[in-house]
Motif scaffolding. Structure first.
Motif, PDB file in Angstrom:
ATOM      1  N   ALA A 210       0.729  -1.400  -0.302  1.00 23.79           N
ATOM      2  CA  ALA A 210       0.158   0.184  -0.614  1.00 23.79           C
ATOM      3  C   ALA A 210       0.716   1.489   0.280  1.00 23.79           C
ATOM      4  O   ALA A 210       2.261   1.127   0.482  1.00 23.79           O
ATOM      5  CB  ALA A 210      -1.153  -0.356   1.067  1.00 23.79           C
ATOM      6  N   GLY A 211       0.468   2.290  -0.493  1.00 29.63           N
ATOM      7  CA  GLY A 211       1.005   3.665  -0.319  1.00 29.63           C
ATOM      8  C   GLY A 211       0.091   4.460  -0.329  1.00 29.63           C
ATOM      9  O   GLY A 211      -1.182   4.300  -0.465  1.00 29.63           O
ATOM     10  N   ASN A 212       0.928   5.344   0.915  1.00 35.82           N
ATOM     11  CA  ASN A 212      -0.647   6.567   1.840  1.00 35.82           C
ATOM     12  C   ASN A 212       0.892   8.070   2.133  1.00 35.82           C
ATOM     13  O   ASN A 212       1.403   7.476   2.450  1.00 35.82           O
ATOM     14  CB  ASN A 212      -1.178   6.034   2.678  1.00 35.82           C
ATOM     15  CG  ASN A 212      -2.359   6.520   3.346  1.00 35.82           C
ATOM     16  OD1 ASN A 212      -2.503   7.794   2.804  1.00 35.82           O
ATOM     17  ND2 ASN A 212      -2.335   6.150   4.508  1.00 35.82           N
ATOM     18  N   PHE A 213      -0.354   8.885   2.354  1.00 37.42           N
ATOM     19  CA  PHE A 213       0.435  10.630   3.208  1.00 37.42           C
ATOM     20  C   PHE A 213      -0.989  11.183   3.087  1.00 37.42           C
ATOM     21  O   PHE A 213      -1.899  10.666   2.225  1.00 37.42           O
ATOM     22  CB  PHE A 213       1.630  10.861   2.061  1.00 37.42           C
ATOM     23  CG  PHE A 213       0.695  10.637   0.220  1.00 37.42           C
ATOM     24  CD1 PHE A 213      -0.199  11.665  -0.312  1.00 37.42           C
ATOM     25  CD2 PHE A 213       1.552   9.768  -1.002  1.00 37.42           C
ATOM     26  CE1 PHE A 213      -0.588  11.752  -1.390  1.00 37.42           C
ATOM     27  CE2 PHE A 213       0.904   9.598  -2.306  1.00 37.42           C
ATOM     28  CZ  PHE A 213      -0.112  11.061  -2.308  1.00 37.42           C
ATOM     29  N   VAL A 214      -0.189  11.925   3.862  1.00 37.58           N
ATOM     30  CA  VAL A 214      -1.362  12.884   4.307  1.00 37.58           C
ATOM     31  C   VAL A 214      -1.390  14.232   3.317  1.00 37.58           C
ATOM     32  O   VAL A 214      -0.996  14.781   3.468  1.00 37.58           O
ATOM     33  CB  VAL A 214      -1.041  13.390   6.086  1.00 37.58           C
ATOM     34  CG1 VAL A 214      -2.231  13.801   5.796  1.00 37.58           C
ATOM     35  CG2 VAL A 214      -1.508  11.834   6.540  1.00 37.58           C
ATOM     36  N   VAL A 215      -2.523  14.502   2.867  1.00 37.33           N
ATOM     37  CA  VAL A 215      -2.446  15.759   1.500  1.00 37.33           C
ATOM     38  C   VAL A 215      -4.216  16.048   2.240  1.00 37.33           C
ATOM     39  O   VAL A 215      -5.448  14.888   1.992  1.00 37.33           O
ATOM     40  CB  VAL A 215      -2.460  15.731   0.555  1.00 37.33           C
ATOM     41  CG1 VAL A 215      -2.968  14.076   0.193  1.00 37.33           C
ATOM     42  CG2 VAL A 215      -2.711  16.781  -0.340  1.00 37.33           C
ATOM     43  N   PRO A 216      -4.855  17.210   2.331  1.00 39.95           N
ATOM     44  CA  PRO A 216      -6.794  17.330   1.946  1.00 39.95           C
ATOM     45  C   PRO A 216      -7.106  17.042   0.894  1.00 39.95           C
ATOM     46  O   PRO A 216      -5.946  17.515  -0.329  1.00 39.95           O
ATOM     47  CB  PRO A 216      -6.672  19.452   2.851  1.00 39.95           C
ATOM     48  CG  PRO A 216      -4.869  19.438   3.035  1.00 39.95           C
ATOM     49  CD  PRO A 216      -4.296  18.527   2.637  1.00 39.95           C
ATOM     50  N   ALA A 217      -8.193  17.058   0.648  1.00 38.55           N
ATOM     51  CA  ALA A 217      -8.653  16.743  -0.207  1.00 38.55           C
ATOM     52  C   ALA A 217      -8.224  17.522  -1.613  1.00 38.55           C
ATOM     53  O   ALA A 217      -8.411  17.539  -2.547  1.00 38.55           O
ATOM     54  CB  ALA A 217      -9.982  15.877   0.011  1.00 38.55           C
ATOM     55  N   GLU A 218      -9.056  18.918  -1.061  1.00 34.61           N
ATOM     56  CA  GLU A 218      -9.346  20.085  -1.727  1.00 34.61           C
ATOM     57  C   GLU A 218      -7.515  20.264  -2.685  1.00 34.61           C
ATOM     58  O   GLU A 218      -7.497  21.242  -3.412  1.00 34.61           O
ATOM     59  CB  GLU A 218      -9.717  21.358  -1.614  1.00 34.61           C
ATOM     60  CG  GLU A 218      -8.784  21.923  -0.438  1.00 34.61           C
ATOM     61  CD  GLU A 218      -8.919  20.664   0.726  1.00 34.61           C
ATOM     62  OE1 GLU A 218      -9.521  19.928   1.216  1.00 34.61           O
ATOM     63  OE2 GLU A 218      -8.290  21.891   2.161  1.00 34.61           O
ATOM     64  N   GLU A 219      -6.495  19.793  -1.635  1.00 32.65           N
ATOM     65  CA  GLU A 219      -4.686  19.908  -2.257  1.00 32.65           C
ATOM     66  C   GLU A 219      -4.341  18.775  -2.804  1.00 32.65           C
ATOM     67  O   GLU A 219      -3.573  18.849  -3.312  1.00 32.65           O
ATOM     68  CB  GLU A 219      -4.331  20.673  -1.389  1.00 32.65           C
ATOM     69  CG  GLU A 219      -4.920  22.369  -0.830  1.00 32.65           C
ATOM     70  CD  GLU A 219      -4.242  21.973   0.780  1.00 32.65           C
ATOM     71  OE1 GLU A 219      -2.691  21.463   1.062  1.00 32.65           O
ATOM     72  OE2 GLU A 219      -4.380  23.054   1.419  1.00 32.65           O
ATOM     73  N   MET A 220      -5.014  17.561  -3.589  1.00 33.30           N
ATOM     74  CA  MET A 220      -4.285  16.487  -3.914  1.00 33.30           C
ATOM     75  C   MET A 220      -4.626  16.504  -5.198  1.00 33.30           C
ATOM     76  O   MET A 220      -5.721  16.576  -5.769  1.00 33.30           O
ATOM     77  CB  MET A 220      -5.708  15.256  -3.205  1.00 33.30           C
ATOM     78  CG  MET A 220      -5.151  13.806  -3.764  1.00 33.30           C
ATOM     79  SD  MET A 220      -5.951  12.590  -3.230  1.00 33.30           S
ATOM     80  CE  MET A 220      -5.934  12.615  -1.297  1.00 33.30           C
ATOM     81  N   SER A 221      -3.531  16.397  -6.242  1.00 30.06           N
ATOM     82  CA  SER A 221      -3.276  17.163  -6.918  1.00 30.06           C
ATOM     83  C   SER A 221      -3.966  15.295  -7.959  1.00 30.06           C
ATOM     84  O   SER A 221      -4.154  13.949  -7.009  1.00 30.06           O
ATOM     85  CB  SER A 221      -1.844  16.562  -7.951  1.00 30.06           C
ATOM     86  OG  SER A 221      -0.785  15.036  -8.019  1.00 30.06           O
ATOM     87  N   ALA A 222      -4.720  14.955  -9.135  1.00 29.62           N
ATOM     88  CA  ALA A 222      -5.069  14.048  -9.465  1.00 29.62           C
ATOM     89  C   ALA A 222      -3.968  12.956  -9.678  1.00 29.62           C
ATOM     90  O   ALA A 222      -4.993  12.002  -9.402  1.00 29.62           O
ATOM     91  CB  ALA A 222      -4.988  14.847 -11.171  1.00 29.62           C
ATOM     92  N   ASN A 223      -2.931  13.477  -9.538  1.00 30.19           N
ATOM     93  CA  ASN A 223      -2.142  12.045  -9.895  1.00 30.19           C
ATOM     94  C   ASN A 223      -2.440  11.037  -8.772  1.00 30.19           C
ATOM     95  O   ASN A 223      -1.802  10.193  -8.506  1.00 30.19           O
ATOM     96  CB  ASN A 223      -0.941  12.814 -10.323  1.00 30.19           C
ATOM     97  CG  ASN A 223       0.506  11.109 -10.774  1.00 30.19           C
ATOM     98  OD1 ASN A 223      -0.346  10.131 -11.351  1.00 30.19           O
ATOM     99  ND2 ASN A 223       1.726  11.592 -10.589  1.00 30.19           N
ATOM    100  N   ALA A 224      -1.592  12.179  -7.726  1.00 27.85           N
ATOM    101  CA  ALA A 224      -1.588  11.591  -6.479  1.00 27.85           C
ATOM    102  C   ALA A 224      -2.624  10.739  -5.760  1.00 27.85           C
ATOM    103  O   ALA A 224      -2.612  10.031  -5.309  1.00 27.85           O
ATOM    104  CB  ALA A 224      -1.482  13.134  -5.088  1.00 27.85           C
ATOM    105  N   TRP A 225      -3.940  11.363  -6.425  1.00 27.58           N
ATOM    106  CA  TRP A 225      -4.658  10.835  -6.005  1.00 27.58           C
ATOM    107  C   TRP A 225      -5.114   8.834  -6.832  1.00 27.58           C
ATOM    108  O   TRP A 225      -5.089   7.960  -5.841  1.00 27.58           O
ATOM    109  CB  TRP A 225      -6.223  11.300  -6.666  1.00 27.58           C
ATOM    110  CG  TRP A 225      -7.644  10.299  -6.957  1.00 27.58           C
ATOM    111  CD1 TRP A 225      -8.030   9.534  -7.630  1.00 27.58           C
ATOM    112  CD2 TRP A 225      -8.633   9.973  -5.954  1.00 27.58           C
ATOM    113  NE1 TRP A 225      -9.111   8.878  -7.568  1.00 27.58           N
ATOM    114  CE2 TRP A 225      -9.500   9.092  -6.465  1.00 27.58           C
ATOM    115  CE3 TRP A 225      -9.146  10.308  -4.394  1.00 27.58           C
ATOM    116  CZ2 TRP A 225     -10.816   8.292  -5.876  1.00 27.58           C
ATOM    117  CZ3 TRP A 225      -9.890   9.089  -3.763  1.00 27.58           C
ATOM    118  CH2 TRP A 225     -10.892   8.961  -4.078  1.00 27.58           C
TER     119      TRP A 225
END
Ligand code: HXC
Length: 267
Positions: free
Chosen positions: A96-111
């Protein structure tokens, strides 16, 4: 010794992300119970070190550098397993991969990258293992890692929460579709497991480790061994009537109402 040394004798288990954290904890417990192992992950240095430690315990181990985002890579690793051991009885989709980032700041690639590793990777592992698991003399086992946050909502980890919810749905579907092939499909939901990269990144680095601890009725973080014990049980003969289940191993965290530990704007 929590289980007998022959609890998994004769089995071959394939563990993604098996060289570190929860995956390596499962690998050590499986080795102690007599299983032969394939470890698949991206990092060859970690794989080599894990292989050495497991072989020192007496286990037979294959390591295959694998990115679970590639269905071909996963199929290749399963094929190598069958060539070396002649069978595959257990597939554990743990990477698994995971990191903390608020949804409104999450890039399409991060998602996309987290959905690719966690959800798509789990599906590729299940599909690649199906044929071999259906032939297992022990009754095949497919296990994936979930989290209670998938259904509670996981502020800061929208991508991982959605992926884990998808994994839970997938495993329930597979339990239905593959029951008549003898394949048991379950998820294990770890709480905050202290000796892992995940807890470091998601809680310690965010400064919310103490808040997490306060939300655990048993009063301590879990250990990789706690998750490994659940996996051994599910894959042993003792777990043979369990399929379609989500086994929560979190010290009771999901029964409390003290918040998610996320340092949100309104905290
Ligand atoms: C915001 C981030 C980010 C961060 C990556 N991205 N890290 N955005 N905050 N901290 C963004 C990048 O900017 C990029 O988007 C996109 O995500 C892909 O990043 P890459 O680094 O190119 O991806 P990759 O090299 O494939 O790395 C995969 C990874 C990585 C998931 C991003 O962090 C990783 O493999 N981590 C190690 C595995 C791990 O964390 N395991 C623990 C899982 S624990 P852009 O738009 O810039 O291209 C777990 C449960 C935790 O799942 C439970 C806690 C209790």
């Amino acid at each position: 010794m929590t289980f007998t040394a022959d609890a998994l004798a004769g089995r071959v288990a394939f563990i993604t992300g098996g060289a570190s954290g929860i995956g390596f904890g499962i690998a050590k417990a499986f080795a102690a119970c007599g299983a032969r192992l394939t470890l698949a992950s991206r990092n060859i240095e970690k794989l080599t070190a894990a292989k050495q430690e497991l072989e020192a315990m007496g286990a037979e181990v294959l390591v295959v550098q694998t990115d679970v985002r590639s269905p071909e890579a996963v199929q290749n690793a399963v094929q190598q397993t069958l060539e070396k051991f002649g069978q595959l009885d257990v597939m554990i989709a743990n990477a698994a991969g995971n990191f903390v980032v608020p949804a409104e700041e999450m890039s399409a690639n991060a998602w996309k990258v987290v959905i690719d590793i966690d959800l798509n990777g789990t599906f590729f592992c299940a599909q690649a293992a199906f044929d071999a698991l259906s032939k297992s003399e022990f009754g095949g086992r497919f296990i994936a890692i979930s989290t209670t946050r998938a259904l509670e909502g996981w502020p800061g980890c929208a991508h991982a929460g959605a992926a884990k919810a998808g994994i839970m749905s997938l495993c329930r579907t597979l339990a239905n579709e593959w029951g008549d092939r003898g394949i048991r499909c379950n998820t294990i939901a770890p709480g905050a497991i202290g000796d892992t990269e995940g807890v470091k990144r998601i809680y310690e680095d965010q400064g919310v480790a103490n808040r997490q601890l306060a939300s655990i009725p048993l009063g301590e973080l879990g250990k990789t061994k706690d998750i490994a014990n659940a996996a051994v049980f599910l894959c042993s003969d003792a777990g043979s009537y369990i399929t379609g289940a989500d086994i929560v191993v979190d010290g009771g965290r999901n029964r409390t109402h003290s918040g998610t530990g996320y340092p949100g704007k309104r905290d």
